[in-house]
Design an enzyme around this catalytic site. Sequence first.
Site, mmCIF file in Angstrom:
data_model
loop_
_atom_site.group_PDB
_atom_site.id
_atom_site.type_symbol
_atom_site.label_atom_id
_atom_site.label_comp_id
_atom_site.label_asym_id
_atom_site.label_seq_id
_atom_site.Cartn_x
_atom_site.Cartn_y
_atom_site.Cartn_z
ATOM 1 N N ASP A 129 -7.752 -1.007 5.380
ATOM 2 C CA ASP A 129 -6.496 -0.246 4.937
ATOM 3 C C ASP A 129 -6.480 -0.268 3.532
ATOM 4 O O ASP A 129 -5.134 -0.569 2.781
ATOM 5 C CB ASP A 129 -5.425 -0.833 5.389
ATOM 6 C CG ASP A 129 -3.888 0.199 5.129
ATOM 7 O OD1 ASP A 129 -4.404 1.498 4.845
ATOM 8 O OD2 ASP A 129 -3.009 -0.139 5.212
ATOM 9 N N HIS A 172 2.846 -7.891 7.181
ATOM 10 C CA HIS A 172 1.733 -7.894 8.086
ATOM 11 C C HIS A 172 0.577 -8.837 7.477
ATOM 12 O O HIS A 172 0.447 -8.912 6.407
ATOM 13 C CB HIS A 172 1.121 -6.646 8.663
ATOM 14 C CG HIS A 172 1.004 -5.726 7.836
ATOM 15 N ND1 HIS A 172 1.827 -4.637 7.384
ATOM 16 C CD2 HIS A 172 -0.098 -5.452 6.839
ATOM 17 C CE1 HIS A 172 1.072 -3.668 6.123
ATOM 18 N NE2 HIS A 172 0.181 -4.406 5.960
ATOM 19 N N GLN A 240 -3.654 -4.922 11.455
ATOM 20 C CA GLN A 240 -2.598 -5.450 10.583
ATOM 21 C C GLN A 240 -1.233 -5.916 11.633
ATOM 22 O O GLN A 240 -0.769 -5.035 12.332
ATOM 23 C CB GLN A 240 -2.487 -4.313 9.687
ATOM 24 C CG GLN A 240 -3.255 -4.001 8.547
ATOM 25 C CD GLN A 240 -2.890 -2.720 7.979
ATOM 26 O OE1 GLN A 240 -2.882 -1.544 8.566
ATOM 27 N NE2 GLN A 240 -2.780 -2.547 6.622
ATOM 28 N N ARG A 270 4.760 -6.690 -5.841
ATOM 29 C CA ARG A 270 5.058 -5.295 -5.078
ATOM 30 C C ARG A 270 5.422 -5.747 -3.634
ATOM 31 O O ARG A 270 4.264 -5.694 -3.009
ATOM 32 C CB ARG A 270 3.850 -4.280 -5.443
ATOM 33 C CG ARG A 270 4.015 -2.871 -4.564
ATOM 34 C CD ARG A 270 2.915 -2.116 -4.970
ATOM 35 N NE ARG A 270 2.612 -0.813 -3.930
ATOM 36 C CZ ARG A 270 2.389 -0.894 -2.749
ATOM 37 N NH1 ARG A 270 1.874 -1.946 -2.175
ATOM 38 N NH2 ARG A 270 2.299 0.305 -2.177
ATOM 39 N N ASP A 272 5.326 -4.525 -0.359
ATOM 40 C CA ASP A 272 4.537 -3.765 0.372
ATOM 41 C C ASP A 272 5.160 -3.520 1.533
ATOM 42 O O ASP A 272 5.400 -4.124 2.315
ATOM 43 C CB ASP A 272 2.964 -4.088 0.842
ATOM 44 C CG ASP A 272 2.426 -3.184 1.390
ATOM 45 O OD1 ASP A 272 2.001 -2.121 0.888
ATOM 46 O OD2 ASP A 272 1.921 -3.331 2.754
ATOM 47 N N GLU A 314 8.328 -1.244 -2.550
ATOM 48 C CA GLU A 314 7.511 -0.278 -2.125
ATOM 49 C C GLU A 314 8.264 0.062 -0.725
ATOM 50 O O GLU A 314 7.945 -0.185 0.044
ATOM 51 C CB GLU A 314 6.224 -0.486 -1.851
ATOM 52 C CG GLU A 314 5.276 0.667 -1.709
ATOM 53 C CD GLU A 314 4.715 0.853 -0.397
ATOM 54 O OE1 GLU A 314 4.140 2.011 -0.218
ATOM 55 O OE2 GLU A 314 4.866 0.322 0.495
ATOM 56 N N HIS A 383 -2.384 5.374 -5.039
ATOM 57 C CA HIS A 383 -3.381 5.211 -3.957
ATOM 58 C C HIS A 383 -2.944 5.849 -2.732
ATOM 59 O O HIS A 383 -3.873 6.033 -1.762
ATOM 60 C CB HIS A 383 -3.942 3.953 -3.853
ATOM 61 C CG HIS A 383 -2.783 3.259 -3.100
ATOM 62 N ND1 HIS A 383 -1.455 2.977 -3.756
ATOM 63 C CD2 HIS A 383 -2.533 2.414 -1.985
ATOM 64 C CE1 HIS A 383 -0.839 2.210 -2.809
ATOM 65 N NE2 HIS A 383 -1.493 1.846 -1.756
ATOM 66 N N ASP A 384 -1.390 6.185 -2.298
ATOM 67 C CA ASP A 384 -1.128 6.910 -0.961
ATOM 68 C C ASP A 384 -1.082 8.300 -1.071
ATOM 69 O O ASP A 384 -1.037 8.664 -2.029
ATOM 70 C CB ASP A 384 0.031 6.009 -0.682
ATOM 71 C CG ASP A 384 -0.071 4.773 -0.135
ATOM 72 O OD1 ASP A 384 -1.306 4.347 0.490
ATOM 73 O OD2 ASP A 384 0.829 3.832 -0.414
ATOM 74 N N ARG A 507 -7.091 8.979 2.336
ATOM 75 C CA ARG A 507 -6.347 8.721 1.025
ATOM 76 C C ARG A 507 -7.446 8.401 0.232
ATOM 77 O O ARG A 507 -7.220 8.474 -1.007
ATOM 78 C CB ARG A 507 -5.322 7.483 1.238
ATOM 79 C CG ARG A 507 -4.230 7.871 1.911
ATOM 80 C CD ARG A 507 -3.270 6.793 2.231
ATOM 81 N NE ARG A 507 -3.836 5.981 3.285
ATOM 82 C CZ ARG A 507 -3.460 4.797 3.530
ATOM 83 N NH1 ARG A 507 -2.115 4.419 3.109
ATOM 84 N NH2 ARG A 507 -3.926 3.990 4.354
HETATM 85 C C1 GLC Z 1 1.611 0.431 1.800
HETATM 86 C C2 GLC Z 1 0.644 0.758 0.948
HETATM 87 C C3 GLC Z 1 -0.333 1.480 1.905
HETATM 88 C C4 GLC Z 1 -0.695 0.725 3.114
HETATM 89 C C5 GLC Z 1 0.578 0.105 3.883
HETATM 90 C C6 GLC Z 1 0.227 -0.910 4.916
HETATM 91 O O1 GLC Z 1 2.576 1.673 1.962
HETATM 92 O O2 GLC Z 1 0.735 1.249 -0.240
HETATM 93 O O3 GLC Z 1 -1.575 1.781 1.178
HETATM 94 O O4 GLC Z 1 -1.262 1.456 3.843
HETATM 95 O O5 GLC Z 1 1.326 -0.216 3.037
HETATM 96 O O6 GLC Z 1 0.048 -2.000 4.255
#
Ligand code: GLC
Length: 634
Positions: A129, A172, A240, A270, A272, A314, A383-384, A507
């Site tokens: 991922d 995770h 995950q 960050r 996540d 995030e 990146h998303d 992505r």
């Molecule tokens: C966040 C990341 C993304 C990832 C997700 C799971 O949203 O930016 O790229 O797939 O978390 O970790």
Amino acid sequence: MQMSKQTAHTQDEGRFEARMAHFGGDLCDALAALYGDRADFADWQSRLTALIQQAYEARPDHLKAMDEARADAPTPWYQDAKMLGYMCYPDRFAGDFGGVKGKIPYLQDLGVTYLHLLSVLKARRGDSDGGFAIADYLSTNENLGSIDDLEALITDLREAGISLCLDFVFNHTAREHEWAQRAIAGEKAFQDFYFMYPDRKVPDQVEPLLDEVFPETAPGNFTYVEDAEKWVWTTFYPYQWDLNYHNPAVLLAMLDNLFQLANRGVEIFRLDAAIYVWKELGTHCRNLPETHVLIQLFRAAAAIVAPGVALKAEAMAGARHITKYFGYGDKAGKECQLAYHNAAMAALWDSLATGNAKPAYDMLSALPGKPEGTSWVYYARCHDDIGWAALRDSTGASWGAADDHLNWLWRFYAGEVEGSFARGRRFQPVPGEAFAGSNGTLASLAGLEEALEVGDDTALDLAVRRILLLHAVPMALDGIPLIYMGDELTLLNDYGHADNPAHQDGRWLHRPVMPDGLEGFTPDHQSAFARVRAGLRSLIKARKHLPFLGSMNGAHYVEAGNDHVLAFVRPAKDEAMLCLANFSAKEQSVDAGFIEEVLGASARDISPLNGICGRRLSELGPYQCRWILGERTE
Ligand code: GLC
């Protein structure tokens, strides 16, 4: 005069005690709110205190000095107008940590002060991922170098005035993480780190309430793990595994990871996928109050051990939720210091597609202001995918896009709508709902790819203007502007991504490898690139020279009387800047009286992008963003 060791030690202890006195209450409140019902609560409380003390003692002196300097500064360091973020995959940007070191002059030249390196900590092999399935938080991906190399890079970056940001993937771990492996092996203590069920009873009850993040490639939220003969909660990909924070051992283990990384010099974490981190059966498990308490706990702990460090949310949630990740109510300002403004990001793309700033205005003006001591992170791309849900989740609000419109948006950005300038692709449509996100680079989504293909100079000009507009608005707002790798070079979509078996996820379309010799980059579309390069540099320079653009001052959205124009004011002490952003491909104007009302009679243009201006202050060229300086009238 040199301080004796004894005096230094006493001062150090004094500092720790002072911070404990200051933040200990928040820490204990949060711990009690989450785990207070447990019979062994007191035990966990003393374990947490011991962990914090140990982490503080292990913090290197030079980082403690940084903490002190930051604490003594009149405003938080990340609110400075000079802050500029850049995010990249180190391997795609520069090969490895050594390569990134070699690119420090490039970053400095751009004006970067904060570097977010993606996919650094040791991920599982193969598909991970994009690095978000971590097998070990305390080592790095081998192709980049060792954790010691990372630490050396962090020091070099800091000497160059650049703070390092890393993803703290705390929702995770990878299935390959030692904890998960031990859970598979049957160790009860580690099975308790995750949500594991012997059969489908609980998953079947919970599933209908939950989001599907990757409905196309990873449908459902539970994965059957044959080796363990159990169902495991997996919000994202099956590899995950969601961590179970109901277990305080998980909290302590993850805090330990955070402190160890902070003590290696990471300055921004960050957080996540923050919205999913606390789960409560019977709920939708998004943005739960306990999630906020957990983040308050992380913040209080970090404030004691490493106050120079900042947490960044995030929180890919509906707009009405995101401000809460700074903390809210009596906890305002007590969660993350930074948060992505994903609602503003999606709204800007919405306005670009429709040529209408009204929906963005309605939403942004209705959101609560950010608390003191916090800063947004504004960006056009990352990146998303562009997640349109931020515009959708408007329960109880006067704004909010209907699903039809959101469906139109992803079709627009996939180039499927008549008149669309975009060349993107849809991402993960939700079965039965025809709802999807959008992938693509800034340049491709903004029309450059299509214009080049068609060979139309007018279209090319408009594409450049759109790209600059999406740089210019974040640059004027109350947060850190963040540039995503390659956007400064107008890189187009990478259509070859799926040749790599680990890069099947759509992505990867906008995760291109950076060209060799960045400084001398000469694409085929040299003139468009040169305009974006020059425009972006002027914007960055201008922002850095206007200290009041720092995020200690908020942004105040105002109605410009023209639906194509987004207007906001950045008030300083005596002066104020009005930003007018025209989202249409046609010239627009606002009432001259409106500008005078906001800025007084002596307002003057300070637009960094003068090349594309209309003549009068009240006139705007296609996609023009005008910055106007005047007196503060309110
Ligand atoms: C966040 C990341 C993304 C990832 C997700 C799971 O949203 O930016 O790229 O797939 O978390 O970790």
